[in-house]
Design a protein around this motif. Structure first.
Motif, PDB file in Angstrom:
ATOM      1  N   ARG A 128       0.373  -1.312  -0.628  1.00 51.87           N
ATOM      2  CA  ARG A 128      -0.186  -0.054  -0.173  1.00 51.87           C
ATOM      3  C   ARG A 128       0.878   1.030   0.414  1.00 51.87           C
ATOM      4  N   VAL A 129       0.008   2.239  -0.774  1.00 52.10           N
ATOM      5  CA  VAL A 129       0.900   3.702  -1.087  1.00 52.10           C
ATOM      6  C   VAL A 129       0.422   4.714  -0.746  1.00 52.10           C
ATOM      7  N   THR A 130       0.011   5.622   0.032  1.00 53.15           N
ATOM      8  CA  THR A 130      -0.889   6.724   0.367  1.00 53.15           C
ATOM      9  C   THR A 130      -0.074   7.739  -0.226  1.00 53.15           C
ATOM     10  N   VAL A 131      -1.096   9.095  -1.159  1.00 59.07           N
ATOM     11  CA  VAL A 131      -0.505   9.812  -1.054  1.00 59.07           C
ATOM     12  C   VAL A 131      -1.140  11.273  -0.666  1.00 59.07           C
ATOM     13  N   SER A 167      -5.336   6.285  -1.484  1.00 56.19           N
ATOM     14  CA  SER A 167      -4.688   4.892  -0.655  1.00 56.19           C
ATOM     15  C   SER A 167      -4.560   3.702  -2.401  1.00 56.19           C
ATOM     16  N   VAL A 168      -3.322   3.712  -2.538  1.00 55.05           N
ATOM     17  CA  VAL A 168      -3.695   2.881  -3.084  1.00 55.05           C
ATOM     18  C   VAL A 168      -2.913   1.662  -3.084  1.00 55.05           C
ATOM     19  N   ARG A 169      -3.506   0.707  -3.489  1.00 57.79           N
ATOM     20  CA  ARG A 169      -3.192  -1.293  -2.460  1.00 57.79           C
ATOM     21  C   ARG A 169      -3.040  -2.123  -3.517  1.00 57.79           C
ATOM     22  N   ARG A 170      -2.190  -2.832  -3.492  1.00 58.72           N
ATOM     23  CA  ARG A 170      -2.559  -4.204  -4.236  1.00 58.72           C
ATOM     24  C   ARG A 170      -1.917  -5.452  -3.905  1.00 58.72           C
ATOM     25  N   THR A 171      -2.617  -6.160  -3.699  1.00 60.97           N
ATOM     26  CA  THR A 171      -2.354  -7.865  -2.931  1.00 60.97           C
ATOM     27  C   THR A 171      -2.299  -9.185  -3.490  1.00 60.97           C
ATOM     28  N   GLY A 172      -3.654  -8.993  -4.973  1.00 63.33           N
ATOM     29  CA  GLY A 172      -3.880  -9.698  -5.916  1.00 63.33           C
ATOM     30  C   GLY A 172      -2.869  -9.705  -7.273  1.00 63.33           C
TER      31      GLY A 172
END
Length: 297
Positions: A128-131, A167-172
């Motif tokens: 995850r990254v939060t800008v 917030s951008v998040r990738r788990t799959g």
């Protein structure tokens, strides 16, 4: 810059050269002028900003298909917030009479294009990254490049609007896409870097005008991906990327800050990537490599 130089001369400005460096002298008379929209929206935006203080006002026609149209909409919205009346005569024709530009106190939002780089880092690395200070929701008159967050969502990322940020998040898995990026073409190299990490092929289209920017961006992206083992097909106005095992290699930034930054993001996920000409990132993002160190730590 030739279309802008020609337009300013037609409107009464004096310009002493055909390319930078040059000196512009006024006053600006104003009148009617036609500029092409197929290469850049910046010519139209520049003339619209100068129009209220010209002696006769300006009637501006944008000929052909307009690229990066949200930036012209943002220019008009900015003028209107400062009390300038912009009359739309046709979809791509505007009239601005001579008038004052009012002072305003404004909170300047973060740069959505710059925000696309840490967002892409989350996509290629996972996590995850939060800008802060960037609203990912597209709205009329605001930064068009926020649509890059919609693209990342379509590729499998979770994008959340926070109070004062995104917030951008990738788990799959990352998915390939087929999308026309004409209105957000500054994010094209970055989206291409993410597409190289996807599980399926991507086609990024509407990009013919990027062949005439700081570099031929379609050719530079294709060459960079091939240098790392990528499977790429160039079109006249786009690119097809088929995921392939990537390896380290040398990527030529081609004097283009956006190529350098996009492949640096890809280098977070692919060991051994060297960017030749990486110093060009200072043009728009002097602290870019400091950001990368934070993301990689």
């Amino acid at each position: 810059m030739a279309p802008l130089i020609r337009a300013l001369r037609e409107l009464g400005a004096g310009i002493d050269a055909e390319a930078l460096p040059l000196t512009v002298t006024g006053p600006l008379r104003g009148g009617y002028v036609d500029v092409p929209g197929s290469a850049s929206s910046q010519f139209a935006s520049a003339l619209l900003l100068a129009a209220p203080r010209s002696r006769q006002g300006l009637t501006l026609r944008i000929s052909g298909s307009l690229v990066s149209a949200p930036f012209v909409a943002m220019t008009i919205a900015g003028l209107e917030r400062r009390g300038v009346h912009v009359e739309r005569l046709a979809p791509n024709e505007f009239r601005i009479a001579p008038q004052p530009v009012k002072a305003r106190d404004l909170a300047i939002p973060g740069d959505a294009t710059a925000a696309s780089y840490p967002a892409a880092a989350a996509a290629v690395l996972g996590g995850r990254v939060t800008v802060e200070n960037v609203d990912p929701r597209p709205s009329a008159g605001d930064q068009g490049d926020v649509r890059c967050f919609e693209v990342l969502r379509a590729m499998g990322c979770d994008v959340s609007t926070l109070s004062g940020g995104v917030s951008v998040r990738r788990t799959g898995a990352l998915y390939g896409i087929r999308d026309d990026l004409r209105d957000i073409s500054d994010t094209f190299p970055t989206i291409a870097a993410v597409a190289a990490c996807a599980t399926g092929p991507s086609e990024l289209l509407g990009l013919g005008h990027t062949r005439r920017q700081e570099s031929d961006r379609i050719a530079a992206v294709a060459a960079g991906l091939r240098a790392l083992g990528g499977d790429v097909t160039e079109y006249a106005d786009g690119i097809r990327i088929v995921p392939a095992p990537l390896h380290g290699g040398v990527v030529d930034a081609a004097g283009d800050h956006r190529i350098a930054m996009a492949f640096s993001i890809l280098g977070l996920a692919v060991p051994g990537v060297t960017i030749e000409g990486a110093e060009v990132t200072a043009k728009t993002y002097p602290g870019f490599y400091g950001l990368l160190e934070e993301l990689a730590s």
